[in-house]
Write an enzyme that holds these catalytic residues in place. Sequence first.
Site, mmCIF file in Angstrom:
data_model
loop_
_atom_site.group_PDB
_atom_site.id
_atom_site.type_symbol
_atom_site.label_atom_id
_atom_site.label_comp_id
_atom_site.label_asym_id
_atom_site.label_seq_id
_atom_site.Cartn_x
_atom_site.Cartn_y
_atom_site.Cartn_z
ATOM 1 N N TYR A 1 -95.100 -30.046 6.742
ATOM 2 C CA TYR A 1 -96.403 -29.831 6.110
ATOM 3 C C TYR A 1 -96.240 -29.574 4.604
ATOM 4 C CZ TYR A 1 -94.277 -25.464 7.422
ATOM 5 O OH TYR A 1 -93.374 -24.480 7.606
ATOM 6 N N SER B 1 -89.993 -18.258 3.873
ATOM 7 C CA SER B 1 -89.872 -19.194 4.985
ATOM 8 C C SER B 1 -90.850 -18.782 6.073
ATOM 9 C CB SER B 1 -88.446 -19.185 5.539
ATOM 10 O OG SER B 1 -88.232 -17.975 6.237
ATOM 11 N N LYS B 2 -90.841 -19.556 7.140
ATOM 12 C CA LYS B 2 -91.772 -19.305 8.243
ATOM 13 C C LYS B 2 -91.672 -17.882 8.781
ATOM 14 C CE LYS B 2 -92.426 -23.778 10.348
ATOM 15 N NZ LYS B 2 -91.837 -24.628 11.337
ATOM 16 N N ARG B 3 -90.487 -17.308 8.675
ATOM 17 C CA ARG B 3 -90.290 -15.935 9.137
ATOM 18 C C ARG B 3 -91.296 -14.979 8.500
ATOM 19 N NH1 ARG B 3 -86.222 -13.523 7.008
ATOM 20 N NH2 ARG B 3 -85.705 -15.256 5.670
ATOM 21 N N GLY C 1 -94.367 -15.500 7.821
ATOM 22 C CA GLY C 1 -95.765 -15.768 8.143
ATOM 23 C C GLY C 1 -96.126 -17.167 7.694
#
Length: 469
Positions: A14, A238-240, A242
């Site tokens: 994305y 990063s995705k960690r 949120g």
Amino acid sequence: MTLTTRFAPSPTGYLHVGGARTALYSWLYAKKNGGEFVLRIEDTDLERSTQESVDAILEGMNWLGLDWTQGPFYQTKRFDRYKEVIQQLLDAGHAYRCYCTPEEVDQMREEQKVRGEKPRYNGLWRDRTDHPEDKPFVIRFKNPLEGTVVIEDLIKGRIEISNTELDDLIIARSDGTPTYNLTVVVDDWDMKMTHVIRGDDHINNTPRQMNILAALGASIPQYAHVPMILGDDGKRLSKRHGAVSVMQYRDEGYLPEALLNYLVRLGWSHGDEEIFSKEQMLELFDLSGCNRAPSAFNTEKLQWLNQHYMRSLPAEYVAEHLAWHMQQAGLNTEHGPALTDVIAIQADRVKTLKEMAQISEYFYADFDALDEKAAKKHLRPVAQQPLEVVRDKLAALTDWTVEAIQAAIHGTAEELEVGMGKVGMPLRVAVTGGGNSPSLDVTLVLIEKDKVVERINRAIAFIEARAAE
Ligand code: GLU
């Protein structure tokens, strides 16, 4: 020469906030200088690139309102051109065939490590002419052996790299496909880039790209490397941490204006100002105001900005975004109050449009169940009479206005000689299903009178049923 910038994402996921910030800076810089903004999709990694990611990136750019003046160009459509340039470099003696197998290169590196040297390709085939037949080869760029490359980085300042630090990088793989550094160079050249604004994770590529551009006789753009974004724990975002995808921020109820304002400040400042509309960004943004150090993501600040924009942007505009969230929440807003009226009374109470949709359900749908805690506290037998009296007063109103509703509630409290809370709280739970809502007069006026009466009757029935248990 027209000032030209680009955003060149690889479609392997994305549009994340780091990419969006780079896109924003490039967009602002081009737009404020009357230049061109190119969108280039770097999709040469066939295994990792997907159409879904391309769509997600375009959707993110559109949602943020970052429009491009050229493109989107797809690198996979330009392979012939890359081949042509590779040939041109070979013909001019700036590139050569290297017949080392990957294993041989690995071994070369191991031996260098043992000798305490920096592992690198040692130029074995740089000047050889004894080319074997029928053996696979890669093509390497002949990096200059001497001198230094100087980047006058518009954010980081002057950076010097000695050519002895750079080995001869592969520009075409053994299957003939071009590598990243080659495609970027050809595109930046063909697309007449004057300014390359990108993440500083690319800074090691820059001297190599500059050397190839120089070998091609191309003019070299100015570079601006934007420091990375960190999470609140100081590690790379990063995705960690949120949400990192731009569209996830939409889903969570942020306005594009809030995210853009947040992103422009994340790495750039103008005095101690915090609020920047797009117009102000275009007027004030400059690369010289960008930070050299990484910045940390701060969700609270983003929420604060979102609240600011929910309150201050024209309600008609906010309503367009809220309508989407209402739809997501399964609410039909064709019947019921205008969303602009709902925004007027709810904007102060929430941080996001998603929350606003959640707490505004009772304007558009009958709720199946009352909030258990609020019902237990406020819909007790003692509330029955106040509810009956206020229901009758409300039912008798001929004009359904804030003033008339307020008078009916006050009148009930006076008549029964009880405090306002004894009428207001049961009424609130009856009509909204819970114990939280804006002031009752402005809330009820947005719900039809018959609906209000019907809901009060349901609450009375609820009290009676509980009493009978
Ligand atoms: N495609 C690269 C990326 O997504 C960017 C290349 C560039 O900006 O030069 O990281």
